[in-house]
Write an enzyme that holds these catalytic residues in place. Structure first.
Site, mmCIF file in Angstrom:
data_model
loop_
_atom_site.group_PDB
_atom_site.id
_atom_site.type_symbol
_atom_site.label_atom_id
_atom_site.label_comp_id
_atom_site.label_asym_id
_atom_site.label_seq_id
_atom_site.Cartn_x
_atom_site.Cartn_y
_atom_site.Cartn_z
ATOM 1 N N ASP A 1 11.153 -23.561 48.755
ATOM 2 C CA ASP A 1 11.044 -24.998 49.348
ATOM 3 C C ASP A 1 11.908 -25.055 50.817
ATOM 4 O O ASP A 1 11.315 -25.805 51.709
ATOM 5 C CB ASP A 1 11.634 -25.865 48.582
ATOM 6 C CG ASP A 1 10.990 -25.779 46.937
ATOM 7 O OD1 ASP A 1 9.797 -25.741 46.688
ATOM 8 O OD2 ASP A 1 11.851 -25.135 45.944
ATOM 9 N N HIS B 1 13.417 -27.792 41.443
ATOM 10 C CA HIS B 1 12.288 -27.054 42.093
ATOM 11 C C HIS B 1 11.068 -27.814 41.476
ATOM 12 O O HIS B 1 10.334 -27.206 40.752
ATOM 13 C CB HIS B 1 12.180 -25.620 41.745
ATOM 14 C CG HIS B 1 11.128 -24.898 42.469
ATOM 15 N ND1 HIS B 1 10.734 -25.080 43.564
ATOM 16 C CD2 HIS B 1 10.064 -24.255 41.685
ATOM 17 C CE1 HIS B 1 9.589 -24.247 43.761
ATOM 18 N NE2 HIS B 1 9.208 -23.947 42.510
#
Length: 332
Positions: free
Chosen positions: A160, A188
């Site tokens: 990410d 996440h």
């Protein structure tokens, strides 16, 4: 003097991410161009034949740093003596499945793999959990491998983090290597908070804040965040498969920085066990900005947090608390 080989475990090694990851490790991308490795590849019995095919390819590639390959469906053999464990294997959510169904499958997988690591991994083994729900899988692993220090168990939010760097780099038409210090806070999942308030870009006249250069707060506070949050889904839509190459590459980045250190003045995002920093409840595996030195990570302290950020950080913590409760209910 040649270095002693490091034993690196990859679970789910016959899958998409595993197939992208093992050549990167064998090439020295994870641990350095002078570090020999012995790869331990673990997968489930139905994948045994495919796993053997991956082993054949590793042999055929004649990687100079690769000093041995263990390909097995036995967790004890897979975990014995490993110094680094990259936990890619997990139970994917299938159509029509409830979150609780996926969670209970993963809880049982991570409970048994934790037990194998606890008994058989090398002392001070570093563990990175990639399989979703990554934060909560890492928490379960921590519970059932009590002798592995909590500082040695982490989950992957570097993907990410790298996605956020990539979006800024594209927006400003600058090399991605000139962008640094974005932060992924939290889970996440699509509740994560990609934060650019501390991010900088190297320019000909020194480092400048991302906000100053982008000059578009609406984009930074809107589309940028949702693009990073939803990037995995966008790739599945385009590829009909989940992101494997970028996940494998960011797993290498995560371990490399952890083991070899982060550059001076640069921080990266890692899902780690919360100590209460930034008022994040302790007892969760939460993504923070960290720096790494001598094989240890430290949470970057003292960053000013505005009200908008605070809300987003609390929201993703809330989701992690719910996941934790769900996981513990699956255990009982």
């Amino acid at each position: 003097m040649a270095k002693e080989p490091v034993r690196v475990l990859v679970t789910g090694a016959a899958g998409q991410i595993g197939y992208a990851l093992v050549p990167m490790i064998a090439r020295g991308i994870m641990l350095g161009a002078d570090q020999p490795v012995i790869l331990h590849m673990l997968d489930i019995p139905p994948a045994a034949e495919a796993l053997n095919g991956v082993k054949m390819e590793l042999i055929d590639a004649a990687f100079p740093l690769l000093k041995g390959v263990v390909a097995t469906t036995d967790a004890v053999e897979g975990c014995t003596g490993v110094n680094v464990a990259v936990m890619v294997g997990g139970f994917p959510r299938k159509e029509g499945m409830e979150r609780k169904d996926v969670m209970s499958k993963n809880v049982s997988i991570y409970k048994s793999q934790a037990a194998a690591l606890e008994k058989h991994a090398a002392p001070n083994c570093k563990v990175l959990v990639v399989a979703n729900p990554a934060n909560t899988n890492a928490l379960i692993l921590k519970e059932f491998a009590p002798s592995i220090p909590e500082k040695n168990i982490s989950c992957l939010t570097r993907l990410d983090h790298n996605r956020a760097l990539g979006q800024i780099s594209e927006r400003l038409s600058v090399p991605v290597s000139d962008v640094k210090n974005v932060i992924i806070w939290g889970n996440h999942s699509s509740s994560q908070y990609p934060d650019v308030n501390h991010a900088k870009v190297q320019t000909t006249s020194g480092e400048k804040p991302v906000r100053e250069l982008v000059k578009d707060d609406a984009w930074l506070d809107g589309e940028f965040i949702s693009t990073v949050q939803q990037r995995g889904a966008a790739i599945i839509k385009a590829r009909k498969l989940s992101s494997a190459l970028s996940a494998a590459s960011s797993a290498c980045d995560h371990i490399r920085d952890w083991v070899l250190g982060t550059p001076e003045g640069t921080f990266v995002s890692m899902g780690v066990y919360s100590d209460g920093s930034y008022n994040v409840p302790s007892g969760l595996i939460y993504s923070f900005p960290v720096t790494c030195r001598n094989g240890e990570w430290s949470i970057v302290q003292g960053l000013p947090i505005d009200e908008v950020s605070r809300k987003k950080m609390d929201l993703t913590a809330e989701e992690l608390k719910e996941e934790k409760d769900l996981a513990y209910s699956c255990l009982s």
